[in-house]
Design a protein around this motif. Structure first.
Motif, mmCIF file in Angstrom:
data_model
loop_
_atom_site.group_PDB
_atom_site.id
_atom_site.type_symbol
_atom_site.label_atom_id
_atom_site.label_comp_id
_atom_site.label_asym_id
_atom_site.label_seq_id
_atom_site.Cartn_x
_atom_site.Cartn_y
_atom_site.Cartn_z
ATOM 1 N N ARG A 9 1.676 30.665 -5.226
ATOM 2 C CA ARG A 9 1.625 29.754 -6.370
ATOM 3 C C ARG A 9 2.790 30.086 -7.292
ATOM 4 N NH1 ARG A 9 -2.546 26.525 -8.969
ATOM 5 N NH2 ARG A 9 -3.816 26.849 -7.143
ATOM 6 N N GLN A 10 3.637 29.104 -7.537
ATOM 7 C CA GLN A 10 4.857 29.340 -8.308
ATOM 8 C C GLN A 10 4.875 28.586 -9.629
ATOM 9 O OE1 GLN A 10 7.186 31.566 -7.353
ATOM 10 N NE2 GLN A 10 5.913 32.025 -5.571
ATOM 11 N N GLU A 11 3.726 28.202 -10.148
ATOM 12 C CA GLU A 11 3.707 27.430 -11.392
ATOM 13 C C GLU A 11 4.008 28.281 -12.621
ATOM 14 O OE1 GLU A 11 -1.096 27.394 -12.081
ATOM 15 O OE2 GLU A 11 -0.189 25.927 -10.744
ATOM 16 N N MET A 12 3.823 29.611 -12.516
ATOM 17 C CA MET A 12 4.112 30.504 -13.631
ATOM 18 C C MET A 12 5.008 31.636 -13.141
ATOM 19 S SD MET A 12 0.421 30.837 -15.547
ATOM 20 C CE MET A 12 1.016 31.369 -17.138
ATOM 21 N N THR A 13 5.974 31.981 -13.981
ATOM 22 C CA THR A 13 6.829 33.115 -13.655
ATOM 23 C C THR A 13 6.150 34.401 -14.122
ATOM 24 O OG1 THR A 13 7.983 33.026 -15.778
ATOM 25 C CG2 THR A 13 8.894 31.679 -13.971
ATOM 26 N N ALA A 14 6.748 35.531 -13.800
ATOM 27 C CA ALA A 14 6.199 36.816 -14.213
ATOM 28 C C ALA A 14 6.165 36.917 -15.738
ATOM 29 C CB ALA A 14 7.013 37.951 -13.616
ATOM 30 N N THR A 15 7.194 36.413 -16.401
ATOM 31 C CA THR A 15 7.258 36.448 -17.861
ATOM 32 C C THR A 15 6.153 35.582 -18.465
ATOM 33 O OG1 THR A 15 9.645 36.686 -17.658
ATOM 34 C CG2 THR A 15 8.804 36.155 -19.840
ATOM 35 N N GLU A 16 5.935 34.410 -17.892
ATOM 36 C CA GLU A 16 4.881 33.523 -18.387
ATOM 37 C C GLU A 16 3.497 34.132 -18.154
ATOM 38 O OE1 GLU A 16 7.103 29.210 -17.753
ATOM 39 O OE2 GLU A 16 5.896 30.062 -16.140
ATOM 40 N N LEU A 17 3.311 34.824 -17.028
ATOM 41 C CA LEU A 17 2.033 35.486 -16.768
ATOM 42 C C LEU A 17 1.793 36.601 -17.778
ATOM 43 C CD1 LEU A 17 1.592 35.778 -12.904
ATOM 44 C CD2 LEU A 17 -0.018 34.860 -14.536
ATOM 45 N N ARG A 18 2.855 37.351 -18.117
ATOM 46 C CA ARG A 18 2.707 38.412 -19.128
ATOM 47 C C ARG A 18 2.322 37.816 -20.485
ATOM 48 N NH1 ARG A 18 4.530 43.289 -17.428
ATOM 49 N NH2 ARG A 18 5.922 43.308 -15.640
ATOM 50 N N ARG A 65 -7.131 34.948 -4.739
ATOM 51 C CA ARG A 65 -7.807 34.012 -5.661
ATOM 52 C C ARG A 65 -6.808 33.306 -6.557
ATOM 53 N NH1 ARG A 65 -13.435 36.194 -8.018
ATOM 54 N NH2 ARG A 65 -12.827 34.963 -9.787
ATOM 55 N N TYR A 66 -5.766 34.017 -6.985
ATOM 56 C CA TYR A 66 -4.740 33.380 -7.813
ATOM 57 C C TYR A 66 -4.009 32.301 -7.015
ATOM 58 C CZ TYR A 66 -0.500 32.720 -10.565
ATOM 59 O OH TYR A 66 0.519 32.172 -11.277
ATOM 60 N N ASN A 67 -3.702 32.577 -5.757
ATOM 61 C CA ASN A 67 -3.036 31.577 -4.914
ATOM 62 C C ASN A 67 -3.907 30.345 -4.719
ATOM 63 O OD1 ASN A 67 -0.703 33.074 -4.552
ATOM 64 N ND2 ASN A 67 -1.431 34.037 -2.674
ATOM 65 N N ALA A 68 -5.200 30.543 -4.618
ATOM 66 C CA ALA A 68 -6.107 29.418 -4.373
ATOM 67 C C ALA A 68 -6.442 28.639 -5.651
ATOM 68 C CB ALA A 68 -7.395 29.923 -3.738
ATOM 69 N N GLU A 69 -6.626 29.358 -6.781
ATOM 70 C CA GLU A 69 -7.160 28.691 -7.973
ATOM 71 C C GLU A 69 -6.276 28.780 -9.212
ATOM 72 O OE1 GLU A 69 -11.160 30.098 -8.660
ATOM 73 O OE2 GLU A 69 -11.386 30.508 -6.519
ATOM 74 N N GLY A 70 -5.248 29.555 -9.172
ATOM 75 C CA GLY A 70 -4.398 29.714 -10.344
ATOM 76 C C GLY A 70 -4.977 30.738 -11.310
ATOM 77 N N THR A 75 -10.549 34.996 -13.706
ATOM 78 C CA THR A 75 -11.636 35.335 -14.624
ATOM 79 C C THR A 75 -12.874 35.742 -13.824
ATOM 80 O OG1 THR A 75 -12.373 33.041 -14.694
ATOM 81 C CG2 THR A 75 -10.835 33.742 -16.400
ATOM 82 N N ASP A 76 -13.724 36.519 -14.472
ATOM 83 C CA ASP A 76 -14.969 36.943 -13.842
ATOM 84 C C ASP A 76 -15.912 35.761 -13.748
ATOM 85 O OD1 ASP A 76 -14.298 39.634 -13.513
ATOM 86 O OD2 ASP A 76 -14.872 40.106 -15.569
ATOM 87 N N ARG A 77 -16.649 35.712 -12.662
ATOM 88 C CA ARG A 77 -17.637 34.653 -12.476
ATOM 89 C C ARG A 77 -19.024 35.251 -12.600
ATOM 90 N NH1 ARG A 77 -14.800 32.381 -7.075
ATOM 91 N NH2 ARG A 77 -13.014 31.417 -8.087
#
Length: 170
Positions: A9-18, A65-70, A75-77
């Protein structure tokens, strides 16, 4: 490289994730975002996992999970918990049984106890549960543990009322 994991998933960069991790409500979610940011920057799985306080296998699961759902997948379920012991129909039957009260000739008791209802549930529905659990079920149905004042079956209420009226007031 066998220890590498790939973030597809490439919608957010490392900087944006931080930056998103700083705004996260949960520290666990923030830690997971930071670990994925480290993976996006090219850090190996073991080092990224240890830096964020998790096992490398756990990091692999969170990357999946990040690749599948972003970001929402980090988050905890809530766990669904165990299935209810009684169906709604069984609960309704239990409530009806409590409301009608016991028949001394048929049931052998003059008031319901949890152990009596436990035995009834076992014979009627095949549901085995502890007495305390029966109490929790009754509590869930809105019943409280109220014990009425004992009344003798041969008591004469008219004589009692006449005695109360004839007695001098203090």
């Amino acid at each position: 490289m066998s220890g590498a994991i790939v973030v597809t998933r490439q919608e957010m960069t490392a900087t944006e994730l931080r930056a998103a991790s700083g705004k996260a409500r949960s520290a666990r979610t923030a830690r997971r975002m930071l670990a994925i940011a480290l993976v996006l920057e090219g850090m190996d799985r073991k080092t990224a996992a240890e830096t964020c306080g998790m096992d490398r296998q756990t990091l692999r699961d969170w990357v999946r999970r990040y690749n599948a759902e972003g970001v929402a997948g980090l988050t905890d379920r809530r766990s669904p918990g165990p299935p209810p012991r009684l169906t709604p129909e069984q609960k309704a039957a239990l409530a009806a049984r409590v409301e009608t009260g016991p028949d001394p000739k048929r049931d052998g008791v003059v008031r319901w106890r949890r152990q009596d209802l436990k035995h009834w549930l076992e014979t009627e529905f095949g549901v085995v549960m502890h007495e305390r659990t029966v109490g929790k079920q009754l509590r869930g149905l809105g019943y409280r543990r109220l014990v009425p004042r004992p009344r003798h079956p041969k008591a004469d209420e008219a004589a009692q009322e006449a005695f109360k009226k004839a007695s001098p007031r203090r």
